[in-house]
Motif scaffolding. Structure first.
Motif, short mmCIF file in Angstrom:
data_model
loop_
_atom_site.label_atom_id
_atom_site.label_comp_id
_atom_site.label_asym_id
_atom_site.label_seq_id
_atom_site.Cartn_x
_atom_site.Cartn_y
_atom_site.Cartn_z
N ASP A 10 0.80 -1.26 0.09
CA ASP A 10 -0.04 -0.06 0.11
C ASP A 10 0.99 1.27 -0.39
O ASP A 10 1.99 1.12 0.25
CB ASP A 10 -0.80 0.06 1.46
N THR A 14 -3.68 2.86 3.24
CA THR A 14 -4.81 1.58 3.84
C THR A 14 -3.83 0.74 4.30
O THR A 14 -4.13 -0.55 4.45
CB THR A 14 -5.39 0.99 2.42
N SER A 15 -2.75 0.88 4.86
CA SER A 15 -1.85 0.17 5.52
C SER A 15 -2.26 -0.79 6.67
O SER A 15 -2.29 -2.05 6.85
CB SER A 15 -0.43 0.54 6.04
N ASN A 17 -5.58 -1.40 7.13
CA ASN A 17 -6.86 -2.09 6.65
C ASN A 17 -6.05 -3.45 5.81
O ASN A 17 -6.65 -4.40 6.23
CB ASN A 17 -7.51 -1.39 5.59
N ARG A 18 -5.05 -3.11 5.41
CA ARG A 18 -4.25 -4.35 4.58
C ARG A 18 -3.70 -5.25 5.77
O ARG A 18 -3.91 -6.65 5.55
CB ARG A 18 -3.13 -3.89 3.75
N VAL A 47 -4.49 -13.15 0.46
CA VAL A 47 -4.61 -11.68 0.27
C VAL A 47 -4.06 -10.90 -0.99
O VAL A 47 -4.28 -9.79 -0.88
CB VAL A 47 -4.12 -11.23 1.45
N LEU A 49 -1.16 -10.85 -2.26
CA LEU A 49 0.28 -10.34 -2.16
C LEU A 49 1.37 -11.04 -2.67
O LEU A 49 1.19 -12.29 -2.57
CB LEU A 49 0.39 -9.74 -0.70
N TYR A 57 4.51 -5.66 6.44
CA TYR A 57 3.49 -5.53 7.45
C TYR A 57 4.13 -6.23 8.70
O TYR A 57 3.52 -6.06 9.79
CB TYR A 57 2.14 -6.27 6.85
#
Length: 225
Positions: A10, A14-15, A17-18, A47, A49, A57
């Motif tokens: 991101d 929106t980090s 949320n991810r 997800v 990625l 993350y």
């Protein structure tokens, strides 16, 4: 200097949320396949990625397990906060704590299931952090029972520590048999468990002075309404 953005990462807006999507996906996979059998590649695929991007993350797969278990215990802390502010007697607080616990479990069943299945996979220092939350919950429940004994609502012959262990064990057992959509919904289970707890704790003298089992339970439900 601007940070370079990798594919699948991101832009920062929106980090959070991810990350939550990653945690939810990991919880489902750890519950279904087991922690050891689930790879970071599996989670990344779930997800959408690249495997390398997931490390934007988290630092490790254990980070995800810890977050999942930590979030499952945050519900217990919310239950303590909710019940501690109630202006009711000890038996009513016991009833409320049980029904709240069942609701919290139902609302986050998968994460609670992962806790019971995979707690052993955490590193020792992280196990101690989680045990601290569990200890706080048990101490809170025990304090309710001890208060109940002091005011005559709870049978003084009961050992508060043992009674606490029994109640917590009963509630935690839901992780091994509860099924979403089953014939026993969370409201029914919560009220049944709460009634069993209250009737197992109440002193004979207080039960008689309250008008018996049915009246006592109706009074408690009225206090909490």
């Amino acid at each position: 200097m601007a940070r370079r953005t990798h594919k699948g990462e991101d832009d920062g807006t929106t980090s959070n949320n991810r990350l939550e999507l990653i945690i939810e996906a990991a919880a489902r996979m750890f519950d279904a396949k087991g922690y050891s059998a689930t790879s970071t590649q599996d989670i990344a695929n779930e997800v959408g990625l690249l495997k390398g991007s997931i490390y934007y993350y988290i630092n490790s797969k254990e980070d995800l397990l810890f977050r999942i278990i930590e979030e499952s215990h945050e519900g217990a802390l919310r239950a303590i906060a909710t019940v501690s502010h109630l202006d009711v007697g000890p038996l009513a607080k016991s009833y409320a704590l049980v029904t709240t616990h069942v609701k919290v479990f139902h609302d986050d069943r998968v994460k609670h299931s992962v806790f019971f299945k995979e707690f052993r996979s955490l590193s020792d220092n992280r196990k101690e952090i989680i045990r601290g939350t569990g200890h706080a919950y048990s101490l809170f429940l025990r304090s309710i029972l001890e208060e109940g004994q002091q005011v005559g609502q709870v049978d003084k012959a009961l050992n508060p520590r043992m009674a606490t262990a029994g109640i917590v064990g009963m509630l935690n057992s839901m992780s091994f048999w509860y099924q979403d959509g089953g014939s026993w919904g969370p409201e029914n289970i919560g009220s049944q468990f709460a009634e069993q707890v209250v009737l197992g704790l109440v002193s004979e003298e207080y039960l008689l002075s309250s008008g018996g089992r049915k009246v006592l339970l109706e009074t408690i439900r009225g206090e909490l309404a």
